[in-house]
Every structure is written in structure tokens, then in C-alpha cells.
Design a protein around this motif. Structure first.
Motif, PDB file in Angstrom:
ATOM      1  N   ASP A 124       6.461  -3.563 -68.129  1.00  0.00           N
ATOM      2  CA  ASP A 124       6.939  -2.383 -67.246  1.00  0.00           C
ATOM      3  C   ASP A 124       7.414  -2.872 -66.024  1.00  0.00           C
ATOM      4  OD1 ASP A 124       4.814  -3.054 -65.873  1.00  0.00           O
ATOM      5  OD2 ASP A 124       3.789  -1.363 -66.233  1.00  0.00           O
ATOM      6  N   THR A 125       7.585  -4.144 -65.865  1.00  0.00           N
ATOM      7  CA  THR A 125       8.411  -4.483 -64.327  1.00  0.00           C
ATOM      8  C   THR A 125       9.820  -4.843 -64.506  1.00  0.00           C
ATOM      9  OG1 THR A 125       7.473  -6.614 -64.829  1.00  0.00           O
ATOM     10  CG2 THR A 125       6.252  -5.472 -63.257  1.00  0.00           C
ATOM     11  N   VAL A 126      10.219  -4.590 -65.835  1.00  0.00           N
ATOM     12  CA  VAL A 126      11.818  -4.996 -66.006  1.00  0.00           C
ATOM     13  C   VAL A 126      12.542  -3.925 -65.191  1.00  0.00           C
ATOM     14  CG1 VAL A 126      11.781  -3.406 -67.947  1.00  0.00           C
ATOM     15  CG2 VAL A 126      13.454  -5.106 -67.976  1.00  0.00           C
TER      16      VAL A 126
ATOM     17  N   SER B 170       9.627  10.790 -63.950  1.00  0.00           N
ATOM     18  CA  SER B 170       9.806  10.558 -62.612  1.00  0.00           C
ATOM     19  C   SER B 170       8.467  10.694 -61.921  1.00  0.00           C
ATOM     20  CB  SER B 170      10.941  11.028 -61.916  1.00  0.00           C
ATOM     21  OG  SER B 170      12.255  10.089 -62.607  1.00  0.00           O
ATOM     22  N   PHE B 171       8.086  11.945 -61.926  1.00  0.00           N
ATOM     23  CA  PHE B 171       6.762  12.516 -61.342  1.00  0.00           C
ATOM     24  C   PHE B 171       5.546  11.796 -61.677  1.00  0.00           C
ATOM     25  CE2 PHE B 171       6.862  16.346 -64.196  1.00  0.00           C
ATOM     26  CZ  PHE B 171       5.990  16.232 -64.575  1.00  0.00           C
ATOM     27  N   GLU B 172       5.556  11.436 -63.211  1.00  0.00           N
ATOM     28  CA  GLU B 172       4.268  10.572 -63.542  1.00  0.00           C
ATOM     29  C   GLU B 172       3.988   9.652 -62.684  1.00  0.00           C
ATOM     30  OE1 GLU B 172       4.333  11.534 -68.392  1.00  0.00           O
ATOM     31  OE2 GLU B 172       5.147   9.411 -67.635  1.00  0.00           O
ATOM     32  N   GLU B 173       4.864   8.751 -62.073  1.00  0.00           N
ATOM     33  CA  GLU B 173       4.639   7.604 -61.265  1.00  0.00           C
ATOM     34  C   GLU B 173       3.952   8.381 -60.035  1.00  0.00           C
ATOM     35  OE1 GLU B 173       7.481   5.351 -58.266  1.00  0.00           O
ATOM     36  OE2 GLU B 173       7.920   4.805 -60.454  1.00  0.00           O
ATOM     37  N   ALA B 174       4.332   9.230 -59.341  1.00  0.00           N
ATOM     38  CA  ALA B 174       3.601   9.771 -58.244  1.00  0.00           C
ATOM     39  C   ALA B 174       2.354  10.363 -58.342  1.00  0.00           C
ATOM     40  CB  ALA B 174       4.430  11.054 -57.584  1.00  0.00           C
TER      41      ALA B 174
ATOM     42  N   GLY C 144       9.599   3.437 -60.708  1.00  0.00           N
ATOM     43  CA  GLY C 144      10.196   3.517 -59.310  1.00  0.00           C
ATOM     44  C   GLY C 144      11.699   4.091 -59.524  1.00  0.00           C
ATOM     45  N   TYR C 145      12.223   4.058 -60.796  1.00  0.00           N
ATOM     46  CA  TYR C 145      13.386   4.398 -60.944  1.00  0.00           C
ATOM     47  C   TYR C 145      13.644   5.877 -62.017  1.00  0.00           C
ATOM     48  CZ  TYR C 145      14.792   0.031 -58.966  1.00  0.00           C
ATOM     49  OH  TYR C 145      14.934  -0.944 -58.136  1.00  0.00           O
ATOM     50  N   VAL C 146      14.613   6.663 -61.600  1.00  0.00           N
ATOM     51  CA  VAL C 146      14.619   7.938 -62.120  1.00  0.00           C
ATOM     52  C   VAL C 146      15.047   7.585 -63.734  1.00  0.00           C
ATOM     53  CG1 VAL C 146      16.029  10.107 -62.457  1.00  0.00           C
ATOM     54  CG2 VAL C 146      15.299   9.263 -60.218  1.00  0.00           C
ATOM     55  N   GLN C 147      14.396   8.508 -64.600  1.00  0.00           N
ATOM     56  CA  GLN C 147      14.767   8.664 -66.267  1.00  0.00           C
ATOM     57  C   GLN C 147      15.352   9.732 -66.219  1.00  0.00           C
ATOM     58  OE1 GLN C 147      12.303   6.912 -69.094  1.00  0.00           O
ATOM     59  NE2 GLN C 147      11.264   5.515 -67.406  1.00  0.00           N
TER      60      GLN C 147
ATOM     61  N   LEU D 168      18.854   5.232 -59.877  1.00  0.00           N
ATOM     62  CA  LEU D 168      18.332   5.896 -58.666  1.00  0.00           C
ATOM     63  C   LEU D 168      17.016   5.900 -58.722  1.00  0.00           C
ATOM     64  CD1 LEU D 168      19.618   8.114 -57.016  1.00  0.00           C
ATOM     65  CD2 LEU D 168      18.923   9.927 -58.937  1.00  0.00           C
ATOM     66  N   ARG D 169      16.533   5.848 -57.499  1.00  0.00           N
ATOM     67  CA  ARG D 169      15.096   5.520 -56.967  1.00  0.00           C
ATOM     68  C   ARG D 169      14.267   7.029 -57.090  1.00  0.00           C
ATOM     69  NH1 ARG D 169      12.770   1.076 -55.870  1.00  0.00           N
ATOM     70  NH2 ARG D 169      14.006  -1.010 -55.773  1.00  0.00           N
ATOM     71  N   ASN D 170      13.081   6.871 -57.931  1.00  0.00           N
ATOM     72  CA  ASN D 170      12.353   8.375 -57.706  1.00  0.00           C
ATOM     73  C   ASN D 170      12.250   8.668 -56.242  1.00  0.00           C
ATOM     74  OD1 ASN D 170      12.204   8.449 -60.432  1.00  0.00           O
ATOM     75  ND2 ASN D 170      10.213   7.083 -60.453  1.00  0.00           N
ATOM     76  N   SER D 171      12.045   7.955 -55.330  1.00  0.00           N
ATOM     77  CA  SER D 171      11.753   8.139 -53.887  1.00  0.00           C
ATOM     78  C   SER D 171      13.015   9.293 -53.344  1.00  0.00           C
ATOM     79  CB  SER D 171      11.479   7.276 -52.863  1.00  0.00           C
ATOM     80  OG  SER D 171      12.758   6.137 -53.036  1.00  0.00           O
ATOM     81  N   ARG D 172      14.321   8.988 -53.695  1.00  0.00           N
ATOM     82  CA  ARG D 172      15.294   9.848 -53.337  1.00  0.00           C
ATOM     83  C   ARG D 172      15.412  11.525 -53.784  1.00  0.00           C
ATOM     84  NH1 ARG D 172      21.122   7.118 -54.463  1.00  0.00           N
ATOM     85  NH2 ARG D 172      21.572   9.019 -53.266  1.00  0.00           N
TER      86      ARG D 172
END
Length: 261
Positions: free
Chosen positions: A3-5, A119-123, A29-32, A253-257
Motif C-alpha cells: 500500500d506504499t506504492v 480519501s476521508f478513510e485515511e483521516a 495520502g493521495y486523492v482517489q 493530488l494530496r488528501n491534505s489539500r
């Protein structure tokens, strides 16, 4: 697959046919993005449908012009090959699922990339909450509901939702976290009794896989990017392409954005 790809590495693996499954938990960390591709003469009404229904259809990006296969703000993308699985609709009917749409591409097609709950699953995970579909290693369960969308032209119909169960205190925290991410569906649209939104049996999702819901847990339901597929079935455009549920376009695009602080 690890999952680190990176997003670029993952898209390359998808392009080469080495990954054809769901993308939940990959490239953290990245937007899907969910995907909708329509002929140009249908694109205006679909754009308006997204604008009127930002919870299930949060627009993250779209092609600059009909026929463009790139989405430059989202990464080095060839939309014809960089999604693990596509659904092809003709006159509103699902006719096939394929891993590459190069042979189907037309110069009048317009691509829309819509925010995805992955994306929000990561948060949620970062806050220490269990996301059941991730911990069980399955695709998130998704359900058709009786929640109406605002129509635009021929596009309309009812919302599709994704479900994740939490104990009460964790459910409150999940709502607080997801409120910060309006570009990827935001806070849940419903919690508790699924029958109130037209869902008869949580063990039988319309898309994705069923997950365990314990007796002390509440099901939380988020607006889902499969909703445009229901709208396509209703509008019946002569030709359209979407992602297969759970098989997303992974962007740079990073989720943090997308977070609203």
C-alpha cells in the motif's frame, strides 16, 4: 501489492494490467476519484447535475476539452488505461466491464473526476478509528437509497451511499472528521436505521462487499460517487463510461489539500 506504492507507480501497474482490483487503502495520502465520461452534448447537463448535488458528486477535475485523455492538474494520467476497471453504458444499460477503454475512445468524450470516500478513510484511520472495509480487506459496501438527487436535464434519480459502522462515540468523531472534507463527500447523510433511507438488508449491498456490523455499532452512510451511475441509467445517454465501483482513478493530488481547517 504494497500500500506504499506511489500514485504514478500504481497507475503504471494498472496501465500494464498488473492491478485490476479495488484501490481502497492504496497510495495512502493521495486523492482517489470516481469517474464519469460522456459525449460533449451531454456534458453540460451532467456538470450541472454535479453542481446541484455536491455531496454525492463532488467535482475534483474535468478534461479541458472534448477528446482530451489527460487530466494535467491530477497527474500524468491517460484516462483510457489508468483505472483498474471501467463500466461501459449504452442507452443507460450496463453492457460490459473492461480494463482498458482505448479501443472505445472517441474525440467527443468529456471526462469528469469526482471525489471519493477513500480519501476521508485515511483521516479516520489517522485518528485511530477502525474503518471496517479496510480492516476486513474488502471493498466498501454501497447501497441504493430513496434519497432523491436534484435533477439537471435528463440526469436525476436517487442517491447511492457507502456504509461504515462505528460505536456511538466513534461515530460522533467520524462525523466531525469528515465534515472537514466536503470535496470528498463530507459528513454522513444518514446514521442509524437503514430502512429510513430505503435499505432493506445491510448484508446485501448493491455494490461492493458486506462488512461486519456489531450489535453495539451504528451504521453511518455517506453520499457515494456511484450515484452518477444511477443518474446515467435514468438519463440514458447513447454512450457513457464510468469506473467500476471501488476501482478508482488514483491521482497525484494530496488528501491534505482537500481538508477544510
Amino acid at each position: 501489492m504494497q500500500d506504499t506504492v506511489s500514485p504514478a507507480q500504481l497507475r503504471q501497474r494498472i496501465r500494464e494490467g498488473l492491478h485490476t482490483g479495488n484501490t481502497s487503502g492504496l497510495a495512502p495520502g493521495y486523492v482517489q476519484c470516481n469517474l464519469a465520461i460522456l459525449p460533449a452534448d451531454w456534458a453540460g447537463d451532467f456538470l450541472r447535475f454535479c453542481q446541484l448535488n455536491p455531496r454525492p458528486c463532488p467535482l475534483v477535475g474535468m478534461a479541458n476539452a472534448p477528446g482530451d485523455v489527460a487530466l494535467p492538474p491530477l497527474g500524468d494520467i491517460d484516462i483510457r488505461s489508468d483505472v483498474p476497471s471501467y463500466r461501459v453504458f449504452r442507452d443507460g444499460e450496463l453492457t460490459e466491464e473492461v480494463s482498458d477503454i482505448t479501443s472505445l475512445w472517441r474525440d467527443d468524450l468529456v471526462t469528469f473526476a469526482l471525489g471519493c470516500s477513500f480519501s476521508f478513510e485515511e483521516a479516520l484511520l489517522a485518528d485511530g478509528l477502525e474503518v471496517r472495509n479496510v480492516s476486513q480487506g474488502v471493498n466498501v459496501p454501497m447501497y441504493r437509497t430513496t434519497i432523491p438527487c436534484h435533477p439537471a436535464g435528463a440526469f436525476g434519480g436517487d442517491m447511492v451511499v457507502s456504509m461504515r459502522p462505528f460505536r456511538a462515540a466513534d461515530a460522533i468523531r467520524a462525523v466531525q472528521i469528515c465534515t472537514r472534507f466536503p470535496s470528498v463527500h463530507g459528513a454522513p447523510v444518514h446514521l442509524g436505521d437503514p430502512a429510513l433511507i430505503g435499505i432493506e438488508d445491510l448484508s446485501r449491498p448493491d455494490y461492493g462487499d458486506a462488512v461486519r456490523v456489531d450489535d453495539d455499532e451504528l451504521p453511518l452512510f455517506w453520499a457515494c460517487g456511484v450515484t452518477p451511475q444511477v443518474a446515467l441509467e435514468r438519463a440514458r445517454p447513447p454512450f457513457a463510461i464510468t469506473h467500476s465501483p471501488g476501482c478508482m482513478l488514483v491521482t497525484d493530488l494530496r488528501n491534505s489539500r482537500l481538508a477544510v481547517l
